[in-house]
Design a protein around this motif. Structure first.
Motif, short mmCIF file in Angstrom:
data_model
loop_
_atom_site.label_atom_id
_atom_site.label_comp_id
_atom_site.label_asym_id
_atom_site.label_seq_id
_atom_site.Cartn_x
_atom_site.Cartn_y
_atom_site.Cartn_z
N GLU A 42 42.25 32.00 43.37
CA GLU A 42 43.49 32.64 43.54
C GLU A 42 42.81 34.05 44.31
O GLU A 42 41.55 34.38 44.17
N SER A 43 43.66 34.68 45.29
CA SER A 43 43.22 35.81 46.20
C SER A 43 44.15 37.16 46.13
O SER A 43 45.17 37.00 45.70
N ILE A 44 43.49 38.02 46.65
CA ILE A 44 44.40 39.13 47.04
C ILE A 44 44.12 39.50 48.57
O ILE A 44 42.97 39.22 48.86
N LEU A 45 45.11 40.16 49.25
CA LEU A 45 45.00 40.43 50.43
C LEU A 45 44.92 41.99 50.58
O LEU A 45 45.77 42.70 49.78
N ILE A 46 43.96 42.68 51.28
CA ILE A 46 44.02 44.22 51.54
C ILE A 46 44.30 44.19 53.05
O ILE A 46 43.48 43.84 53.75
N GLY A 47 45.79 44.80 53.32
CA GLY A 47 46.10 44.86 54.96
C GLY A 47 46.09 43.57 55.42
O GLY A 47 46.32 42.57 54.74
N THR B 281 38.62 36.66 46.98
CA THR B 281 38.95 35.33 46.30
C THR B 281 37.92 35.13 45.02
O THR B 281 37.00 35.52 45.26
N VAL B 282 38.62 34.98 44.02
CA VAL B 282 38.03 34.77 42.83
C VAL B 282 37.42 33.37 42.95
O VAL B 282 37.99 32.31 43.09
N THR B 283 36.13 33.37 42.97
CA THR B 283 35.28 32.12 43.19
C THR B 283 34.83 31.41 41.88
O THR B 283 34.61 30.22 41.82
N LYS B 284 34.46 32.18 40.92
CA LYS B 284 33.86 31.85 39.56
C LYS B 284 34.39 32.73 38.27
O LYS B 284 34.06 33.99 38.66
N VAL B 285 34.57 32.30 37.39
CA VAL B 285 34.77 33.04 35.93
C VAL B 285 33.66 32.40 35.09
O VAL B 285 34.02 31.32 34.67
N GLU B 286 32.79 33.15 34.52
CA GLU B 286 32.06 32.53 33.54
C GLU B 286 31.41 33.60 32.57
O GLU B 286 30.83 34.40 33.19
N SER C 180 34.61 36.33 46.57
CA SER C 180 33.97 36.41 47.78
C SER C 180 35.08 37.34 48.62
O SER C 180 36.12 37.36 48.24
N ILE C 181 34.51 37.98 49.67
CA ILE C 181 35.06 38.85 50.31
C ILE C 181 35.30 38.59 51.93
O ILE C 181 34.16 38.35 52.31
N ASP C 182 36.49 38.15 52.30
CA ASP C 182 36.46 38.02 54.05
C ASP C 182 36.92 39.15 54.41
O ASP C 182 37.98 39.47 54.45
#
Length: 71
Positions: A10-15, A21-26, A33-35
């Protein structure tokens, strides 16, 4: 401050042009990851604080050197 819950994938958008995006939880750790456009600087906060402190110390040192040269 906004606090939200996200799951892996899942992701969040800024502007309009930054997506996180959450790529791994451990084991109590989250990998993101930041695009974002290349012109946007992205730093870890602890690294930013270290650089900020070093810059302050360097500025103080330089003032002392200049004062001693004046004498």
């Amino acid at each position: 401050m906004l606090v939200i819950t996200r799951k892996k994938g899942e992701s969040i958008l800024i502007g309009d042009n930054i997506e996180i995006t959450v790529t791994k939880v451990e084991d109590g750790s989250v990998k993101l990851s930041i695009d974002a456009p290349r012109e946007i600087t992205i730093l870890r906060k602890e690294l930013y604080k270290e650089v900020e402190e070093e810059n302050k110390m360097a500025a103080e040192f330089n003032l002392e050197v200049i004062k001693s040269l004046k004498k």
